[in-house]
Design a protein around this motif. Structure first.
Motif, short mmCIF file in Angstrom:
data_model
loop_
_atom_site.label_atom_id
_atom_site.label_comp_id
_atom_site.label_asym_id
_atom_site.label_seq_id
_atom_site.Cartn_x
_atom_site.Cartn_y
_atom_site.Cartn_z
N LYS A 126 0.87 -1.19 0.00
CA LYS A 126 0.00 0.00 0.00
C LYS A 126 0.90 1.23 0.00
O LYS A 126 1.78 1.37 0.84
CB LYS A 126 -0.89 0.02 1.24
N ILE A 127 0.68 2.10 -1.00
CA ILE A 127 1.45 3.35 -1.06
C ILE A 127 0.51 4.51 -1.37
O ILE A 127 -0.60 4.30 -1.85
CB ILE A 127 2.58 3.30 -2.13
N ASN A 128 0.99 5.70 -1.12
CA ASN A 128 0.24 6.90 -1.47
C ASN A 128 0.52 7.20 -2.94
O ASN A 128 1.67 7.45 -3.32
CB ASN A 128 0.70 8.07 -0.58
N GLU A 129 -0.51 7.15 -3.77
CA GLU A 129 -0.33 7.35 -5.21
C GLU A 129 -0.62 8.79 -5.65
O GLU A 129 -0.80 9.06 -6.84
CB GLU A 129 -1.20 6.36 -5.98
N ALA A 130 -0.64 9.72 -4.70
CA ALA A 130 -0.90 11.12 -5.05
C ALA A 130 0.21 11.66 -5.95
O ALA A 130 1.39 11.35 -5.78
CB ALA A 130 -1.00 11.96 -3.78
N TYR B 39 6.75 10.45 -11.94
CA TYR B 39 5.68 9.88 -11.14
C TYR B 39 5.69 8.35 -11.17
O TYR B 39 5.71 7.70 -10.13
CB TYR B 39 4.34 10.42 -11.64
N LEU C 294 6.79 5.87 -8.00
CA LEU C 294 5.88 4.89 -7.40
C LEU C 294 6.43 3.47 -7.49
O LEU C 294 6.31 2.70 -6.55
CB LEU C 294 4.49 4.97 -8.05
N GLU D 298 9.09 3.20 -4.82
CA GLU D 298 8.47 3.13 -3.49
C GLU D 298 7.92 1.74 -3.21
O GLU D 298 8.09 1.19 -2.12
CB GLU D 298 7.35 4.16 -3.36
N LYS D 299 7.22 1.17 -4.20
CA LYS D 299 6.67 -0.18 -4.04
C LYS D 299 7.79 -1.19 -3.79
O LYS D 299 7.70 -2.03 -2.89
CB LYS D 299 5.88 -0.59 -5.28
N LYS E 229 -12.02 7.09 -11.04
CA LYS E 229 -12.63 7.07 -9.71
C LYS E 229 -14.15 6.85 -9.80
O LYS E 229 -14.78 6.55 -8.80
CB LYS E 229 -12.33 8.38 -8.99
#
Length: 188
Positions: free
Chosen positions: A30-34, A44, A48, A51-52, A83
């Motif tokens: 789980k990461i912040n995808e902002a 970007y 990500l 980070e993963k 969304k």
């Protein structure tokens, strides 16, 4: 052979990675995808994916980690997963009858090495009518897909041309991923 972990729950990435003949496990962090302010899409998707990989390597320090993130870019806008139905229709209106780029950041990481790359593919999308959009949304396929479409599925009928890696548009550029795995010694 190295213990390999795909840092993803994506069935498409799993299917693509199986094409390399690898045995691997999956773990989805789980990461912040902002999106950061003024962040270019190349930065970007690479950020990500790194980070993963970092998160999964902490949990499985002796493994080879493969992480990826895919997004679309058009008019300097990053398009991720829809969304809502309205959001999907907004994305389709933007890419309809135009070319856009699909970017995937891939990170392959071990305790000793961290390698990452960004792959870009140009995709031409046909002009979509309101009926096309209603039909495609009703299939359920756009949900959870970057740009609200899946080139490997029903959306293929709306894509007359791509320039670059097909597997990149699906979510994992196999040629480049294989090269990264060879570099860290996980593939021969």
């Amino acid at each position: 052979m190295a213990n390999i972990i795909l840092a993803s729950s994506s069935p498409r990435r799993r299917e693509l990675l199986l094409q390399l003949g690898l045995h691997f496990d999956t773990y989805s962090p789980k990461i912040n995808e902002a999106i950061l302010q003024h962040e270019p899409v190349e930065h970007y998707v690479e950020r990500l994916s790194v980070e993963k990989a970092n998160i999964v390597l902490e949990k499985f320090p002796d493994a080879v980690i493969i992480a990826a993130d895919t997004s679309l870019e058009i008019d300097q806008r990053i398009l991720g997963k829809p969304k809502s139905k309205q959001h999907a229709f907004e994305m389709w209106t933007l890419i309809s009858g135009r070319e856009h780029h699909v970017y995937t950041g891939v990170c392959v990481q071990t305790k000793q090495q961290k390698l990452s790359i960004v792959v870009s593919t140009k995709v031409e999308f046909q002009q979509l009518s309101q009926n096309d959009m209603e039909y495609y949304w009703a299939t359920g396929e756009p949900i959870g897909k970057a740009g609200a479409y899946a080139i490997q599925g029903i959306a293929a009928q709306y894509i007359p041309k791509i320039i670059g890696s097909y597997s990149n548009v699906v979510g994992l550029p196999l040629f480049e991923t294989r090269q990264l795995l060879q570099t860290v010694g996980a593939l021969h």
